[in-house]
Design a protein around this motif. Structure first.
Motif, mmCIF file in Angstrom:
data_model
loop_
_atom_site.group_PDB
_atom_site.id
_atom_site.type_symbol
_atom_site.label_atom_id
_atom_site.label_comp_id
_atom_site.label_asym_id
_atom_site.label_seq_id
_atom_site.Cartn_x
_atom_site.Cartn_y
_atom_site.Cartn_z
ATOM 1 N N PRO A 242 -10.826 31.319 26.841
ATOM 2 C CA PRO A 242 -12.419 31.604 27.263
ATOM 3 C C PRO A 242 -13.302 30.531 26.239
ATOM 4 O O PRO A 242 -12.544 29.871 25.016
ATOM 5 N N GLY A 243 -14.227 29.191 26.868
ATOM 6 C CA GLY A 243 -15.436 29.222 25.975
ATOM 7 C C GLY A 243 -15.904 29.684 25.441
ATOM 8 O O GLY A 243 -16.596 30.274 25.799
ATOM 9 N N ILE A 244 -16.078 29.501 24.305
ATOM 10 C CA ILE A 244 -17.247 29.660 23.204
ATOM 11 C C ILE A 244 -18.245 28.893 22.919
ATOM 12 O O ILE A 244 -18.097 28.002 22.323
ATOM 13 N N GLU A 245 -19.573 29.435 23.522
ATOM 14 C CA GLU A 245 -20.722 28.889 22.592
ATOM 15 C C GLU A 245 -21.213 29.506 21.435
ATOM 16 O O GLU A 245 -21.724 30.418 21.778
ATOM 17 N N PRO A 246 -21.043 28.211 20.281
ATOM 18 C CA PRO A 246 -21.824 28.946 18.969
ATOM 19 C C PRO A 246 -23.105 28.777 19.162
ATOM 20 O O PRO A 246 -24.158 28.283 20.047
ATOM 21 N N VAL A 247 -23.755 29.956 18.788
ATOM 22 C CA VAL A 247 -25.201 30.638 18.609
ATOM 23 C C VAL A 247 -25.385 30.579 17.306
ATOM 24 O O VAL A 247 -25.011 30.894 16.129
ATOM 25 N N ALA A 248 -27.242 30.583 16.374
ATOM 26 C CA ALA A 248 -27.505 31.067 15.257
ATOM 27 C C ALA A 248 -27.772 32.375 15.093
ATOM 28 O O ALA A 248 -27.178 33.406 16.153
ATOM 29 N N PHE A 249 -26.212 32.780 13.890
ATOM 30 C CA PHE A 249 -26.190 33.712 13.713
ATOM 31 C C PHE A 249 -26.796 34.806 13.538
ATOM 32 O O PHE A 249 -27.148 36.227 14.389
ATOM 33 N N GLU A 250 -28.677 34.425 13.583
ATOM 34 C CA GLU A 250 -29.978 34.976 13.511
ATOM 35 C C GLU A 250 -30.636 35.622 15.129
ATOM 36 O O GLU A 250 -30.547 36.738 15.396
ATOM 37 N N THR A 251 -29.688 34.966 15.738
ATOM 38 C CA THR A 251 -29.346 35.377 17.277
ATOM 39 C C THR A 251 -29.583 36.943 17.285
ATOM 40 O O THR A 251 -29.146 37.342 18.576
ATOM 41 N N GLN A 252 -28.202 37.435 17.108
ATOM 42 C CA GLN A 252 -26.703 38.263 17.841
ATOM 43 C C GLN A 252 -27.673 39.640 16.705
ATOM 44 O O GLN A 252 -27.532 39.832 15.526
ATOM 45 N N PRO A 253 -27.265 40.295 17.787
ATOM 46 C CA PRO A 253 -27.963 42.143 17.677
ATOM 47 C C PRO A 253 -27.242 41.952 15.731
ATOM 48 O O PRO A 253 -27.062 42.905 14.786
ATOM 49 N N ALA A 254 -26.003 41.599 15.314
ATOM 50 C CA ALA A 254 -25.316 41.623 14.455
ATOM 51 C C ALA A 254 -26.575 41.931 12.549
ATOM 52 O O ALA A 254 -26.271 42.231 11.906
ATOM 53 N N ALA A 255 -26.604 40.591 13.256
ATOM 54 C CA ALA A 255 -27.702 39.746 11.978
ATOM 55 C C ALA A 255 -28.346 40.876 11.423
ATOM 56 O O ALA A 255 -28.618 40.701 10.346
ATOM 57 N N ALA A 256 -28.974 42.020 12.167
ATOM 58 C CA ALA A 256 -29.785 43.117 12.223
ATOM 59 C C ALA A 256 -29.285 43.822 10.821
ATOM 60 O O ALA A 256 -30.132 44.628 10.511
ATOM 61 N N VAL A 257 -27.968 43.485 11.262
ATOM 62 C CA VAL A 257 -27.352 44.923 9.732
ATOM 63 C C VAL A 257 -25.816 44.312 9.606
ATOM 64 O O VAL A 257 -25.540 45.179 8.733
ATOM 65 N N GLU A 258 -25.485 42.945 9.808
ATOM 66 C CA GLU A 258 -24.337 42.445 9.269
ATOM 67 C C GLU A 258 -24.785 41.681 7.952
ATOM 68 O O GLU A 258 -25.661 40.764 8.487
ATOM 69 N N PRO A 259 -24.178 41.239 6.713
ATOM 70 C CA PRO A 259 -24.130 39.950 6.455
ATOM 71 C C PRO A 259 -23.902 38.885 6.840
ATOM 72 O O PRO A 259 -22.821 38.845 7.436
ATOM 73 N N ARG A 260 -24.666 37.100 6.723
ATOM 74 C CA ARG A 260 -23.740 36.335 7.166
ATOM 75 C C ARG A 260 -22.750 36.255 6.483
ATOM 76 O O ARG A 260 -21.588 35.687 7.232
ATOM 77 N N ASN A 261 -22.984 36.591 5.215
ATOM 78 C CA ASN A 261 -21.399 35.819 4.236
ATOM 79 C C ASN A 261 -20.887 37.111 3.897
ATOM 80 O O ASN A 261 -21.423 38.696 2.984
ATOM 81 N N ALA A 262 -19.657 37.958 4.865
ATOM 82 C CA ALA A 262 -19.375 39.013 4.148
ATOM 83 C C ALA A 262 -17.920 38.792 3.909
ATOM 84 O O ALA A 262 -16.847 39.986 3.393
ATOM 85 N N VAL A 263 -17.604 37.841 3.513
ATOM 86 C CA VAL A 263 -16.606 37.641 2.317
ATOM 87 C C VAL A 263 -16.607 37.747 0.851
ATOM 88 O O VAL A 263 -17.562 37.646 0.260
ATOM 89 N N LEU A 264 -15.473 38.571 0.453
ATOM 90 C CA LEU A 264 -15.556 39.169 -0.521
ATOM 91 C C LEU A 264 -14.093 38.925 -1.835
ATOM 92 O O LEU A 264 -13.008 38.061 -1.089
ATOM 93 N N SER A 265 -14.270 38.413 -2.746
ATOM 94 C CA SER A 265 -13.384 38.303 -3.610
ATOM 95 C C SER A 265 -12.407 39.399 -4.003
ATOM 96 O O SER A 265 -12.737 40.249 -4.343
ATOM 97 N N GLY A 266 -11.007 39.595 -3.997
ATOM 98 C CA GLY A 266 -10.598 40.253 -4.023
ATOM 99 C C GLY A 266 -9.694 40.316 -5.594
ATOM 100 O O GLY A 266 -8.263 40.729 -5.857
ATOM 101 N N ARG A 267 -10.484 39.260 -6.243
ATOM 102 C CA ARG A 267 -9.367 38.833 -7.536
ATOM 103 C C ARG A 267 -9.112 40.181 -8.359
ATOM 104 O O ARG A 267 -7.751 40.353 -9.328
ATOM 105 N N ARG A 268 -10.202 40.783 -8.833
ATOM 106 C CA ARG A 268 -10.148 42.234 -9.885
ATOM 107 C C ARG A 268 -8.362 43.006 -9.017
ATOM 108 O O ARG A 268 -8.605 43.500 -9.881
ATOM 109 N N LEU A 269 -8.666 43.036 -8.282
ATOM 110 C CA LEU A 269 -8.044 44.071 -7.508
ATOM 111 C C LEU A 269 -6.371 43.908 -7.561
ATOM 112 O O LEU A 269 -5.053 44.266 -8.133
#
Length: 293
Positions: A242-269
């Motif tokens: 399907p076609g994908i239309e990128p939109v600003a993160f702030e316009t999506q429902p997830a923006a109210a409950v999820e961090p824009r950057n959810a990347v973790l460093s697993g170096r310590r593990l």
């Protein structure tokens, strides 16, 4: 395994994956004969007194922690009450307690992957609740294992993966947030990490604390969606991507409950436990075989 490990939440998708992987190594967990429909704090002491475990793995609210977009205040209160009592009972008995955490404890403003040293700056009610429980565990239970994961992929109805599959199979252009980044983690890989850590703690390794697991390949939500669409085409679920239309993160429902950057460093593990990351791509076919809209 020499430790007697009580697994709470054996019926969750993570609990099932963990049980299967443990059984392949002739490892058995202590479990409740019948898990409750709702987890009551008042029952915890009786379980511990009857089963006499050396350690507890708490997956009771796994689905709510990782698959529900916006849990209700009542659901969060129920989780909080249960977790607080479990922490208190394990502290009193000096039991090893393994609990899970998610990336909602961070606000997503950092440009680099989050490490275990980053201060908790939660986003939303769910993030605030998770951050409070994480802090309480670390303060009260010297013998604790707190494992933090990013985007967890499982086959649950209405979960993170299924919501995206439904969008991709709708036949319409898909609107997705730009610059939403994380570590997709199939539930089987999550179970592998939990079991690997428990096995080392079973060898009397004093490796308590908080650890992040990062899958072998960071992804944006859009790049993950495109890879998923390719898999759906290859297995005949959809005719074309399907076609994908990128939109600003702030316009999506997830923006109210999820961090824009959810990347973790697993170096310590990796350095402490030697648990190597796996790419999320190898786990997609299995998940898609089990998930048909």
């Amino acid at each position: 395994m020499r430790m007697r490990v009580l697994l709470l939440g054996k019926s969750s998708l993570l609990g099932r994956a963990l049980t299967v992987q443990a059984a392949a190594e002739d490892i058995e967990f202590l479990t409740l004969e019948e898990e409750p429909a709702d987890w009551q704090p008042s029952a915890i002491a009786g379980w511990l007194d009857t089963l006499q475990p050396d350690a507890v793995v708490d997956l009771a609210f796994y689905h709510q922690q990782f698959q529900v977009l916006a849990p209700t205040a009542e659901a969060l209160d129920q989780h909080t009450a249960f977790a607080r009592q479990l922490i208190a009972e394990c502290q009193q008995r000096d039991l090893l307690l393994c609990m899970l955490s998610n990336t909602r404890v961070f606000d997503g403003s950092k440009g680099q992957p989050y490490t275990e040293k980053d201060p908790l700056q939660p986003i939303g009610l769910h993030g605030a609740q998770q951050a409070a429980l994480d802090s309480l565990l670390e303060q009260c239970c010297p013998r604790h294992l707190l494992l933090r994961f990013s985007w967890v992929l499982d086959s649950s109805e209405g979960g993170l993966l299924q919501r995206l599959i439904s969008q991709l199979c709708s036949g319409e252009t898909v609107v997705l947030a730009e610059e939403w980044r994380g570590n997709p983690t199939p539930v089987a890989d999550m179970a592998r990490v939990v079991l690997s850590a428990l096995k080392q703690l079973d060898c009397n390794a004093q490796l308590y604390g908080c650890y992040h697991y990062a899958s072998g390949e960071m992804a944006s939500w859009i790049s993950f969606a495109r890879t998923l669409a390719q898999e759906l085409v290859s297995c005949g679920r959809i005719e074309r991507e399907p076609g994908i239309e990128p939109v600003a993160f702030e316009t999506q429902p997830a923006a109210a409950v999820e961090p824009r950057n959810a990347v973790l460093s697993g170096r310590r593990l990796l350095h402490v436990f030697g648990i190597k990351p796996r790419t999320w791509r190898i786990g997609l076919p299995e998940l898609l075989d089990k998930k048909i809209p």
